[in-house]
Scaffold this active site. Structure first.
Site, PDB file in Angstrom:
ATOM      1  N   ASP A 143      44.709  41.632  49.249  1.00 37.52           N
ATOM      2  CA  ASP A 143      45.531  42.835  49.342  1.00 37.52           C
ATOM      3  C   ASP A 143      44.697  44.113  49.298  1.00 37.52           C
ATOM      4  O   ASP A 143      43.564  44.123  48.817  1.00 37.52           O
ATOM      5  CB  ASP A 143      46.515  42.881  48.175  1.00 37.52           C
ATOM      6  CG  ASP A 143      47.716  41.973  48.377  1.00 37.52           C
ATOM      7  OD1 ASP A 143      47.697  41.163  49.315  1.00 37.52           O
ATOM      8  OD2 ASP A 143      48.668  42.068  47.575  1.00 37.52           O
ATOM      9  N   ASP A 144      45.332  45.207  49.759  1.00 40.87           N
ATOM     10  CA  ASP A 144      44.855  46.588  49.586  1.00 40.87           C
ATOM     11  C   ASP A 144      43.632  46.946  50.414  1.00 40.87           C
ATOM     12  O   ASP A 144      42.956  47.939  50.123  1.00 40.87           O
ATOM     13  CB  ASP A 144      44.528  46.889  48.110  1.00 40.87           C
ATOM     14  CG  ASP A 144      45.656  46.550  47.166  1.00 40.87           C
ATOM     15  OD1 ASP A 144      46.816  46.634  47.597  1.00 40.87           O
ATOM     16  OD2 ASP A 144      45.377  46.198  45.999  1.00 40.87           O
ATOM     17  N   HIS A 199      50.679  46.061  54.351  1.00 44.81           N
ATOM     18  CA  HIS A 199      50.802  46.297  52.912  1.00 44.81           C
ATOM     19  C   HIS A 199      51.109  47.763  52.627  1.00 44.81           C
ATOM     20  O   HIS A 199      50.761  48.279  51.564  1.00 44.81           O
ATOM     21  CB  HIS A 199      49.505  45.853  52.224  1.00 44.81           C
ATOM     22  CG  HIS A 199      49.617  45.645  50.740  1.00 44.81           C
ATOM     23  ND1 HIS A 199      50.599  44.872  50.161  1.00 44.81           N
ATOM     24  CD2 HIS A 199      48.849  46.109  49.715  1.00 44.81           C
ATOM     25  CE1 HIS A 199      50.429  44.866  48.852  1.00 44.81           C
ATOM     26  NE2 HIS A 199      49.383  45.617  48.547  1.00 44.81           N
ATOM     27  N   HIS A 247      50.615  52.718  49.569  1.00 47.63           N
ATOM     28  CA  HIS A 247      50.839  51.874  48.396  1.00 47.63           C
ATOM     29  C   HIS A 247      51.875  52.414  47.408  1.00 47.63           C
ATOM     30  O   HIS A 247      51.682  52.352  46.184  1.00 47.63           O
ATOM     31  CB  HIS A 247      49.508  51.621  47.680  1.00 47.63           C
ATOM     32  CG  HIS A 247      49.441  50.290  46.992  1.00 47.63           C
ATOM     33  ND1 HIS A 247      49.875  50.086  45.696  1.00 47.63           N
ATOM     34  CD2 HIS A 247      48.978  49.097  47.405  1.00 47.63           C
ATOM     35  CE1 HIS A 247      49.674  48.838  45.338  1.00 47.63           C
ATOM     36  NE2 HIS A 247      49.139  48.205  46.364  1.00 47.63           N
ATOM     37  N   TYR A 277      52.436  46.240  45.128  1.00 46.81           N
ATOM     38  CA  TYR A 277      52.696  45.785  43.767  1.00 46.81           C
ATOM     39  C   TYR A 277      53.553  44.519  43.731  1.00 46.81           C
ATOM     40  O   TYR A 277      53.960  44.081  42.668  1.00 46.81           O
ATOM     41  CB  TYR A 277      53.392  46.872  42.929  1.00 46.81           C
ATOM     42  CG  TYR A 277      52.650  48.176  42.868  1.00 46.81           C
ATOM     43  CD1 TYR A 277      51.554  48.328  42.019  1.00 46.81           C
ATOM     44  CD2 TYR A 277      53.028  49.244  43.668  1.00 46.81           C
ATOM     45  CE1 TYR A 277      50.866  49.532  41.962  1.00 46.81           C
ATOM     46  CE2 TYR A 277      52.345  50.451  43.620  1.00 46.81           C
ATOM     47  CZ  TYR A 277      51.269  50.592  42.770  1.00 46.81           C
ATOM     48  OH  TYR A 277      50.579  51.778  42.717  1.00 46.81           O
ATOM     49  N   HIS A 332      41.846  40.306  45.974  1.00 51.44           N
ATOM     50  CA  HIS A 332      41.613  41.661  46.483  1.00 51.44           C
ATOM     51  C   HIS A 332      40.187  41.781  46.998  1.00 51.44           C
ATOM     52  O   HIS A 332      39.236  41.459  46.272  1.00 51.44           O
ATOM     53  CB  HIS A 332      41.860  42.697  45.385  1.00 51.44           C
ATOM     54  CG  HIS A 332      43.267  42.688  44.870  1.00 51.44           C
ATOM     55  ND1 HIS A 332      43.673  41.810  43.888  1.00 51.44           N
ATOM     56  CD2 HIS A 332      44.354  43.424  45.224  1.00 51.44           C
ATOM     57  CE1 HIS A 332      44.966  42.013  43.641  1.00 51.44           C
ATOM     58  NE2 HIS A 332      45.403  42.985  44.434  1.00 51.44           N
TER      59      HIS A 332
END
Length: 280
Positions: A64-65, A114, A118, A155, A208
């Site tokens: 993610d991210d 994603h 965020h 999240y 991540h």
């Protein structure tokens, strides 16, 4: 702020989806107007190896991210170990590191959406959720030539608005059923042990690519997973993904697993859930 009709954890990614009649994910996204001399699409340098996960033991590592600042090193490791992954990308970091995003596509990995900045979708208007997702669709398409085909809400939180918008955009939602807690521990041994503890056949693991220790421990982790009989694949290779419908959640039943909260950065509001900027 709005009260979510429902909050569920989502993690980790994926591939093409579909509108009702088809059986493969193939999101119909708006395409740029054709020019008189269109540039040929880049051909993948590493075609995804065909793995039948109904016959062999598979696991999907999702990140993610990103693209995070260490994504290039991670991609080097995945390539060396002939492993595929799924990257849930933030639009703001795709804009900062487009070459990393393009390489993910060229080397046969799955990419998912994603959001752009965020935000918590459960505290965000439907209009803003739609804007966050569409803006990321556009910037990823510009950087890679392909649209993300799945959604993982920031999240791991989503509500009815998110489901409705995912359905409108013809994209399924990918959660997870195992974590690494890399964002919390930042410790190679802890990450290694946590992933192996949660490893299971057809598992979807949350990680991540901006956590340096995750990238550093990856060669050792991939070697051990292979030793245990796992094929490390993209989410799109796992059983049941080809028939996913827009707005549907995968893995099946994961939205009912209350224990997933321990994998998500929301378990610690002081922990960064975003890919740190490196000035690029």
């Amino acid at each position: 702020m709005k009260s979510p009709a429902r909050m569920i954890l989502a993690t980790g990614c994926a591939l093409g989806l579909l509108s009702a009649p088809t059986a493969a994910w193939s999101a119909e996204q708006p395409r740029p107007a054709a020019t008189t001399t269109p540039k040929p699409a880049a051909k993948p340098s590493a075609k995804a190896k065909s793995v039948d996960c109904t016959k062999v033991k598979c696991i999907a590592l999702t990140f993610d991210d990103g693209p995070g600042k260490y994504a290039d090193k991670l991609l080097d490791t995945l390539k060396k170990h002939d492993a595929k992954a799924t990257f849930f990308l933030e639009g703001q970091y795709v804009k900062a590191r487009p070459a990393f995003a393009k390489r993910m596509v060229v080397e046969g990995h799955d990419i998912g959406n994603h959001s752009y900045t965020h935000p918590k979708f459960t505290e965000t208007s439907a209009e803003k959720i739609r804007e966050e997702l569409q803006k990321t669709q556009d910037v990823v398409k510009q950087a890679t030539g392909k649209y993300p085909t799945t959604i993982r809400p920031p999240y791991g939180l989503l509500d009815d608005d998110t489901r409705v918008i995912a359905t409108e955009m013809k994209m399924p939602i990918v959660l997870w059923n195992g974590g690494s807690r890399d964002w919390a521990t930042r410790n190679e041994k802890a990450i290694y042990d946590e992933v192996l503890k949660n490893a299971r056949r057809d598992g979807v693991i949350l990680m991540h690519d901006w956590v340096a220790q995750t990238v550093t421990v990856m060669p050792k982790l991939l070697t051990e997973l292979k030793k245990r009989g796992y094929h490390v694949v993209a989410v799109s290779s796992l059983p049941g993904t080809k028939s996913l419908k827009p707005g549907e959640v995968y893995p099946a039943g994961s939205e009912k697993d209350g224990d997933l909260s321990t994998d998500s950065p929301t378990a610690d509001q002081n922990a960064s859930a975003e890919s740190p900027s490196d000035g690029s």
